[in-house]
Design an enzyme around this catalytic site. Structure first.
Site, PDB file in Angstrom:
ATOM      1  N   ASP A 115      12.075 -38.045 -23.633  1.00 48.66           N
ATOM      2  CA  ASP A 115      11.278 -37.267 -24.576  1.00 48.66           C
ATOM      3  C   ASP A 115      10.447 -38.235 -25.424  1.00 48.66           C
ATOM      4  OD1 ASP A 115      10.891 -34.468 -25.911  1.00 48.66           O
ATOM      5  OD2 ASP A 115      11.536 -35.722 -27.582  1.00 48.66           O
ATOM      6  N   HIS A 147      14.490 -29.730 -19.628  1.00 47.84           N
ATOM      7  CA  HIS A 147      13.955 -30.872 -20.366  1.00 47.84           C
ATOM      8  C   HIS A 147      14.980 -31.975 -20.619  1.00 47.84           C
ATOM      9  CE1 HIS A 147      11.416 -33.071 -23.123  1.00 47.84           C
ATOM     10  NE2 HIS A 147      12.328 -32.986 -24.080  1.00 47.84           N
TER      11      HIS A 147
END
Length: 331
Positions: free
Chosen positions: A107, A308
């Site tokens: 991320d 994610h």
């Protein structure tokens, strides 16, 4: 012969430009691997990788990025520029007595890892990116790009723009950190994300909040109650401002890194993403450009049925890919 025991974790507060950076180390010998978490997490996001990489013969350190967890939290928004975070990473490597490291991030940590490798190739000899593909510096001003990313409904605002105004996201999150985090993690995880056609949780409706679009009352399969308690406990103690200040420096980063516009990362690199992560759809062109932007790419892996939170949703597969890649790197 009995199996060799996995080295224990040790916690360190290391001197860095941030003042102090909290690092969790496992393994005392072998090449250094530095792990960088994303938003809204901490070193604990790498809990599955620390013992696996240590057992494979690596010295592994997962840090709390400046503004998170037990690391220092400078007051000024400007103190969270990308180059300041790179300086922290370099100082961590030096404080651990090393001259170089492999850097791996997820991320925001992937972007920090990429810029660390780009600007300090003398320290970071290889880079692994999880979740967020590499996009070279340059192009339009970020705030203008995000302001133009409207959702399907009138007046919808992209979450990055929503986070950029100081105090606004804090007012939504901090009254119920644990509940907000549970919803955020569920919204971006493959097994709990909203169904197709539901309001997109990456956007805020006019006058609304992000949380209104998060799944309620459900945790993704990778997130146990204790895991949520760890993540929430850190932010209940520190607040969210330090973490959110990363979003508030994107235009400053754009100016600071102008000299690297369009630059490739030439060191050996790796990418792992989730097939159900919206980042891959938004940045599909960045992935297609890897032959030019990551000429040292050793592998690009998209995990089916993964969202994610790659290394937490699919820890065993992520560990296997990382260990195989690390073993392939030049000494």
């Amino acid at each position: 012969m009995p199996p060799t025991p996995t080295p224990a974790r040790t916690h360190h507060l290391l001197p860095t430009p941030a003042r102090r950076t909290h690092a969790v180390q496992q393994g005392r010998q072998g090449p250094l691997v530095l792990l960088l978490h994303g938003f809204p997490e901490s070193w604990y996001a790498w809990r599955h990788q620390l013992p696996a990489l240590a057992a494979a013969g690596y010295r592994v350190a997962a840090i709390d990025v400046r503004g998170y967890g037990r690391s220092s939290k400078p007051e000024s928004v400007e103190a969270y520029r990308m180059l300041d975070l790179v300086a922290d990473n370099v100082a961590v490597v030096e404080a651990l007595g090393e001259r170089s490291a492999v850097v791996v991030g997820h991320d925001w940590g992937a972007t920090i890892a990429a810029v660390s490798a780009l600007t300090r190739p003398d320290v970071f000899r290889a880079v692994g990116l999880l979740g967020v593909p590499y996009t070279p510096p340059g192009g339009p001003r970020p705030s203008e790009v995000f302001a133009g990313m409207g959702g399907e409904g009138a007046g919808e605002e992209f979450y990055v723009s929503y986070f950029q105004r100081p105090g606004r996201a804090e007012a939504e999150i901090e009254p119920d950190v644990r509940g907000w985090l549970a919803g955020f993690y569920a919204a971006l995880s493959a097994d709990t994300m909203p169904a197709p056609g539901a309001p997109d949780p990456h956007f805020v409706g006019a006058g609304g909040t992000l949380r209104e679009r998060f799944p309620a009352g459900v945790l993704p399969s990778w997130l146990g109650v204790r895991d949520l308690d760890v993540h929430a406990g850190e932010f209940e103690r520190t607040g969210l401002t330090g973490a959110l200040n990363r979003y508030r420096n994107m235009d400053r980063d754009w100016a600071d890194l102008a000299g690297y516009a369009g630059a490739p990362i030439t060191q050996p690199s790796l990418f792992i993403g989730g097939a159900r992560d919206a980042s891959l759809a938004w940045l599909a062109d960045a992935v297609k450009a890897y032959p030019e932007t990551l000429p040292g790419l050793c592998g690009s892996h998209v995990l089916d049925g993964c969202g994610h939170f790659v290394q937490q949703e699919r820890p065993d597969e992520t560990n296997r890919i990382l260990i195989d890649w690390l073993a392939s790197l030049p000494a």
